[in-house]
Design a protein around this motif. Sequence first.
Motif, PDB file in Angstrom:
ATOM      1  N   LEU A 168       1.027  -1.093   0.297  1.00 19.79           N
ATOM      2  CA  LEU A 168       0.001   0.085   0.059  1.00 19.79           C
ATOM      3  C   LEU A 168       0.921   1.156  -0.025  1.00 19.79           C
ATOM      4  O   LEU A 168       0.252   2.248  -0.803  1.00 19.79           O
ATOM      5  CB  LEU A 168      -0.867   0.090   1.091  1.00 19.79           C
ATOM      6  N   ILE A 169       1.817   1.366   0.793  1.00 20.47           N
ATOM      7  CA  ILE A 169       2.332   2.436   1.217  1.00 20.47           C
ATOM      8  C   ILE A 169       4.060   2.608   0.422  1.00 20.47           C
ATOM      9  O   ILE A 169       4.315   3.836   0.251  1.00 20.47           O
ATOM     10  CB  ILE A 169       3.014   2.775   2.597  1.00 20.47           C
ATOM     11  N   SER A 170       4.169   1.718  -0.421  1.00 18.70           N
ATOM     12  CA  SER A 170       5.591   1.837  -1.196  1.00 18.70           C
ATOM     13  C   SER A 170       5.517   2.964  -2.227  1.00 18.70           C
ATOM     14  O   SER A 170       6.640   3.265  -2.783  1.00 18.70           O
ATOM     15  CB  SER A 170       5.944   0.576  -1.862  1.00 18.70           C
ATOM     16  N   SER A 171       4.260   3.154  -2.726  1.00 18.38           N
ATOM     17  CA  SER A 171       4.128   4.142  -3.626  1.00 18.38           C
ATOM     18  C   SER A 171       3.633   5.576  -3.173  1.00 18.38           C
ATOM     19  O   SER A 171       3.460   6.472  -3.813  1.00 18.38           O
ATOM     20  CB  SER A 171       3.298   3.961  -5.054  1.00 18.38           C
ATOM     21  N   SER A 172       3.797   5.828  -1.894  1.00 12.84           N
ATOM     22  CA  SER A 172       3.453   6.987  -1.276  1.00 12.84           C
ATOM     23  C   SER A 172       4.457   7.631  -0.206  1.00 12.84           C
ATOM     24  O   SER A 172       4.635   7.094   0.697  1.00 12.84           O
ATOM     25  CB  SER A 172       1.897   6.737  -0.238  1.00 12.84           C
ATOM     26  N   PRO A 173       5.249   8.635  -0.864  1.00 15.01           N
ATOM     27  CA  PRO A 173       6.112   9.171  -0.042  1.00 15.01           C
ATOM     28  C   PRO A 173       5.621   9.742   1.371  1.00 15.01           C
ATOM     29  O   PRO A 173       6.406   9.553   2.383  1.00 15.01           O
ATOM     30  CB  PRO A 173       6.730  10.239  -0.884  1.00 15.01           C
TER      31      PRO A 173
END
Length: 325
Positions: free
Chosen positions: A134-139
């Motif tokens: 989920l968070i790998s693409s959200s800085p």
Amino acid sequence: MHGAGRNTSIDVFNFWNSYYWLSIWGAIAMACLIHINGRHWTDLRFDLGFAAWTAVAHLAARRWPMATRFVHALSVLPFLTYYFSQPDILVPQDQRALAFVMLSFFPIYTISAMSGLVGCLTSLLITAISAYPLISSSPTAIALSPLYWGLAAMIGYGHYSLTNLLNERYRQLQTMALSDPLTGLGNRRALERDFARYQHLAARDGKRLILTLWDINDLKKINDIHGHSFGDSVIKKFARAVTETARHSDPFYRIGGDEFAGIHIGIENPNDLIRRVRSKVPWVSAGWTDATYLSFEEAYERADQSMYTDKSTKPGDPSIFDMDK
């Protein structure tokens, strides 16, 4: 400590167990109401699915409360991951990673508060694994996750440490409140507390309950002649003698300066116990009563009468207190 009863602690476990399930059910109910009001049926299906799993876990918690709560709290993390990965849900796509980071605070805190350092490490590892898709693409989520998760783990671990500290302090205070500092035996308050419990155990096993009372003859005279230090030695010698002679399961209590009491389940001949104790410490008077069906006050009064009848026939003599015997 012989006879001061069971070690107990502040009953925070039941409180936090109830608090956990109340919080979970409250969150589920709130989510259902929001999704019903907004007609978000996909979200509602997830709510009901998690509610079904929670109901099963809550029932299992009656038998395995700690393990079930631990597993259920961990299950929140993969459930959130699965929920936020669905296309047609209420939370916008660009806010899901941040929502996961924020909502995972609760399970991390809960597991850390339950299991200390092990809970911290386990919850952080499961959270990191669950969150990666989920968070790998959200800085923003990547930047905030160490702060949120680290804070949750630290607060939970602090809660765990504080709870253990409070429990230990409470046990120490309770030991002081229920025990005699000179002999380590229970005191009068412990005797009154334990009497009903032992009476229940005796009734359950179909055995009679015996209350014995003991009195060190002429202890005041001993103190006057030999001093209070010698008197204390006499008291401690009797306490050792009576606990070593009786069964290990028979608790004893110092209920006054020179008075002691014992509780005995299923003892066949209390007079035999008295004779064996007197073979070690002959300078005591003793009495007993069958307390199986008596209130504490009635049993104490009858045993006290028996003891003083015995005492009137066995006057004390300070000269017989030979501490080397």
